[in-house]
Write a protein that holds these residues in place. Structure first.
Motif, PDB file in Angstrom:
ATOM      1  N   ALA A 118       0.916  -1.168   0.269  1.00 44.18           N
ATOM      2  CA  ALA A 118       0.004  -0.061   0.094  1.00 44.18           C
ATOM      3  C   ALA A 118       0.994   1.240   0.164  1.00 44.18           C
ATOM      4  O   ALA A 118       0.377   2.238  -0.571  1.00 44.18           O
ATOM      5  CB  ALA A 118      -0.887   0.105   1.216  1.00 44.18           C
ATOM      6  N   ASN A 158      -5.487   9.963   2.743  1.00 45.24           N
ATOM      7  CA  ASN A 158      -5.496   8.481   3.439  1.00 45.24           C
ATOM      8  C   ASN A 158      -4.582   8.994   4.936  1.00 45.24           C
ATOM      9  O   ASN A 158      -5.141   8.436   5.628  1.00 45.24           O
ATOM     10  CB  ASN A 158      -4.546   7.596   2.769  1.00 45.24           C
ATOM     11  CG  ASN A 158      -5.283   7.292   1.356  1.00 45.24           C
ATOM     12  OD1 ASN A 158      -4.668   6.957   0.427  1.00 45.24           O
ATOM     13  ND2 ASN A 158      -6.581   7.218   1.460  1.00 45.24           N
ATOM     14  N   GLU A 197     -10.500   0.543  11.714  1.00 47.11           N
ATOM     15  CA  GLU A 197     -10.673   1.405  10.641  1.00 47.11           C
ATOM     16  C   GLU A 197      -9.370   2.084  10.367  1.00 47.11           C
ATOM     17  O   GLU A 197      -8.861   2.402   9.036  1.00 47.11           O
ATOM     18  CB  GLU A 197     -11.540   2.497  10.961  1.00 47.11           C
ATOM     19  CG  GLU A 197     -11.897   3.176   9.660  1.00 47.11           C
ATOM     20  CD  GLU A 197     -13.211   4.279  10.150  1.00 47.11           C
ATOM     21  OE1 GLU A 197     -13.545   4.950   9.310  1.00 47.11           O
ATOM     22  OE2 GLU A 197     -13.910   4.075  11.205  1.00 47.11           O
ATOM     23  N   THR A 212      -7.211  -0.231   8.164  1.00 44.78           N
ATOM     24  CA  THR A 212      -7.930  -0.519   6.944  1.00 44.78           C
ATOM     25  C   THR A 212      -7.635   0.570   5.912  1.00 44.78           C
ATOM     26  O   THR A 212      -7.392   0.399   4.708  1.00 44.78           O
ATOM     27  CB  THR A 212      -9.440  -0.530   7.265  1.00 44.78           C
ATOM     28  OG1 THR A 212      -9.515  -1.967   8.226  1.00 44.78           O
ATOM     29  CG2 THR A 212      -9.968  -0.865   5.914  1.00 44.78           C
ATOM     30  N   TYR A 264      -4.421  -0.406   4.451  1.00 50.41           N
ATOM     31  CA  TYR A 264      -4.424  -1.617   3.829  1.00 50.41           C
ATOM     32  C   TYR A 264      -5.242  -1.719   2.501  1.00 50.41           C
ATOM     33  O   TYR A 264      -4.849  -2.048   1.532  1.00 50.41           O
ATOM     34  CB  TYR A 264      -4.833  -2.670   4.709  1.00 50.41           C
ATOM     35  CG  TYR A 264      -3.965  -3.085   5.954  1.00 50.41           C
ATOM     36  CD1 TYR A 264      -2.648  -2.568   6.157  1.00 50.41           C
ATOM     37  CD2 TYR A 264      -4.629  -3.297   7.137  1.00 50.41           C
ATOM     38  CE1 TYR A 264      -1.965  -2.637   7.322  1.00 50.41           C
ATOM     39  CE2 TYR A 264      -3.751  -3.658   8.276  1.00 50.41           C
ATOM     40  CZ  TYR A 264      -2.552  -3.431   8.317  1.00 50.41           C
ATOM     41  OH  TYR A 264      -2.015  -3.484   9.401  1.00 50.41           O
ATOM     42  N   THR A 265      -6.239  -0.723   2.704  1.00 53.66           N
ATOM     43  CA  THR A 265      -7.086  -0.679   1.442  1.00 53.66           C
ATOM     44  C   THR A 265      -6.312  -0.385   0.230  1.00 53.66           C
ATOM     45  O   THR A 265      -6.614  -0.913  -1.141  1.00 53.66           O
ATOM     46  CB  THR A 265      -8.221  -0.001   1.590  1.00 53.66           C
ATOM     47  OG1 THR A 265      -9.126  -0.297   2.772  1.00 53.66           O
ATOM     48  CG2 THR A 265      -9.209   0.193   0.407  1.00 53.66           C
ATOM     49  N   ARG A 266      -5.351   0.381   0.366  1.00 49.76           N
ATOM     50  CA  ARG A 266      -4.611   0.901  -0.672  1.00 49.76           C
ATOM     51  C   ARG A 266      -3.690  -0.103  -1.351  1.00 49.76           C
ATOM     52  O   ARG A 266      -3.189   0.036  -2.400  1.00 49.76           O
ATOM     53  CB  ARG A 266      -3.672   2.141  -0.238  1.00 49.76           C
ATOM     54  CG  ARG A 266      -4.546   3.174   0.281  1.00 49.76           C
ATOM     55  CD  ARG A 266      -5.558   4.071  -0.915  1.00 49.76           C
ATOM     56  NE  ARG A 266      -4.605   4.392  -1.995  1.00 49.76           N
ATOM     57  CZ  ARG A 266      -5.135   4.988  -3.150  1.00 49.76           C
ATOM     58  NH1 ARG A 266      -6.279   4.686  -3.517  1.00 49.76           N
ATOM     59  NH2 ARG A 266      -4.273   5.535  -3.940  1.00 49.76           N
ATOM     60  N   ASN A 286      -4.878  -2.756  -2.552  1.00 50.01           N
ATOM     61  CA  ASN A 286      -5.758  -3.240  -3.813  1.00 50.01           C
ATOM     62  C   ASN A 286      -5.657  -4.899  -3.738  1.00 50.01           C
ATOM     63  O   ASN A 286      -5.419  -5.586  -4.718  1.00 50.01           O
ATOM     64  CB  ASN A 286      -5.437  -2.752  -4.995  1.00 50.01           C
ATOM     65  CG  ASN A 286      -6.361  -2.965  -5.916  1.00 50.01           C
ATOM     66  OD1 ASN A 286      -7.461  -3.394  -5.677  1.00 50.01           O
ATOM     67  ND2 ASN A 286      -6.051  -3.021  -7.515  1.00 50.01           N
ATOM     68  N   PRO A 336      -7.921  -7.313  -2.107  1.00 47.79           N
ATOM     69  CA  PRO A 336      -9.180  -7.418  -1.384  1.00 47.79           C
ATOM     70  C   PRO A 336      -9.433  -8.806  -0.509  1.00 47.79           C
ATOM     71  O   PRO A 336      -9.879  -8.543   0.383  1.00 47.79           O
ATOM     72  CB  PRO A 336     -10.453  -7.227  -2.224  1.00 47.79           C
ATOM     73  CG  PRO A 336      -9.872  -7.419  -3.695  1.00 47.79           C
ATOM     74  CD  PRO A 336      -8.414  -6.782  -3.501  1.00 47.79           C
ATOM     75  N   LEU A 389      -7.251  -8.461   2.397  1.00 48.80           N
ATOM     76  CA  LEU A 389      -7.656  -7.564   3.446  1.00 48.80           C
ATOM     77  C   LEU A 389      -8.931  -8.294   4.217  1.00 48.80           C
ATOM     78  O   LEU A 389      -9.330  -8.132   5.320  1.00 48.80           O
ATOM     79  CB  LEU A 389      -8.452  -6.300   2.882  1.00 48.80           C
ATOM     80  CG  LEU A 389      -9.022  -5.086   3.908  1.00 48.80           C
ATOM     81  CD1 LEU A 389      -7.908  -4.684   4.696  1.00 48.80           C
ATOM     82  CD2 LEU A 389      -9.409  -3.865   2.682  1.00 48.80           C
ATOM     83  N   GLU A 390      -9.708  -9.035   3.703  1.00 45.35           N
ATOM     84  CA  GLU A 390     -10.945  -9.843   4.156  1.00 45.35           C
ATOM     85  C   GLU A 390     -10.619 -10.525   5.191  1.00 45.35           C
ATOM     86  O   GLU A 390     -11.001 -10.908   6.334  1.00 45.35           O
ATOM     87  CB  GLU A 390     -11.856 -10.509   2.935  1.00 45.35           C
ATOM     88  CG  GLU A 390     -13.088 -11.186   3.446  1.00 45.35           C
ATOM     89  CD  GLU A 390     -13.881 -11.742   2.259  1.00 45.35           C
ATOM     90  OE1 GLU A 390     -14.883 -12.465   2.794  1.00 45.35           O
ATOM     91  OE2 GLU A 390     -13.366 -11.876   1.300  1.00 45.35           O
ATOM     92  N   ASN A 418      -9.703  -8.773   8.324  1.00 41.91           N
ATOM     93  CA  ASN A 418     -10.452  -8.186   9.043  1.00 41.91           C
ATOM     94  C   ASN A 418     -11.323  -9.261   9.846  1.00 41.91           C
ATOM     95  O   ASN A 418     -11.768  -9.139  10.874  1.00 41.91           O
ATOM     96  CB  ASN A 418     -11.551  -7.433   8.006  1.00 41.91           C
ATOM     97  CG  ASN A 418     -10.888  -6.188   7.537  1.00 41.91           C
ATOM     98  OD1 ASN A 418     -10.114  -5.637   8.165  1.00 41.91           O
ATOM     99  ND2 ASN A 418     -11.487  -5.574   6.505  1.00 41.91           N
TER     100      ASN A 418
END
Length: 211
Positions: A86, A94, A120, A123, A126-128, A130, A132, A135-136, A139
């Protein structure tokens, strides 16, 4: 929807460890047949939040230092990778979002809300990456660990060092220090996890010592 609602209730401690998850009651509460309830319970079992006992039904999983250790190790493997992927994609927006979340953490004394805001915070970074699927899985592990943290922190305050470590994470992101960030996030996970492990190990030792 049913799985999400049950997951939130389990991870927040609203449904305690060892509690039965009765299909009839859940179906009546949500106004559905048994089929979607069974699917929801299967999802919770696959995530380690529930366990099926033959001829007895489904129950919320008990807390265990061994499980907590595995979840912590799982996070320590995946989260540094997500952060490393990320870092070059992070924007000033961000970073500012991360700062705002830290301020919100400081303003609330509710343990569950602090945990959700801390999740959050991570997240946002980590969302950056890409990734998913990664990340799931992270989480899910964090959600499972929330009930451990809530139990441990009910007897003590949210560690001040956690906020200091969040600031360090942001500083490393701003500096684009990939090696420093990945190493520090692993350390951050293990340090916070040790607080929970020590609490659980004391609890298990006290239980074993009872006649």
């Amino acid at each position: 929807m049913i799985a999400d609602a049950l997951r939130d209730a389990i991870c927040s401690g609203e449904i305690p460890p060892g509690a039965p998850l009765k299909q009839d009651e859940i179906a009546a509460e949500f106004g559905v047949s048994h089929t979607p309830v069974r699917e929801a319970l299967k999802a919770l079992v696959s995530e380690g939040l529930a366990v099926l006992h033959h001829n007895r039904g489904c129950f919320v999983s008990d807390l265990s230092s061994a499980v907590a250790r595995e979840l912590m190790d799982f996070r320590a493997v995946l989260e540094p990778k997500l952060a490393g992927w990320a870092i070059d994609r992070l924007t000033e927006a961000n970073i500012e979002h991360g700062r705002q979340l830290m301020m919100k953490i400081d303003k609330t004394s509710n343990p569950l809300q602090r945990l959700r805001l801390a999740a959050e915070f991570h997240t946002v970074i980590y969302t950056r990456a890409n990734r998913p699927f990664f990340l799931e899985q992270v989480n899910r592990a964090r959600n499972n660990l929330n009930r451990y943290w809530l139990l441990a922190w009910s007897d003590q305050t949210f560690p001040v060092s956690t906020q200091n470590e969040h600031q360090k994470i942001l500083d490393l992101c701003v500096a684009r220090d990939r090696a420093g960030l990945t190493a520090f996030i692993e350390q951050h996970i293990m340090t916070s996890g040790e607080v929970v492990l020590r609490y659980l190990q004391r609890m298990e030792a006290d239980k074993a010592a009872q006649p």
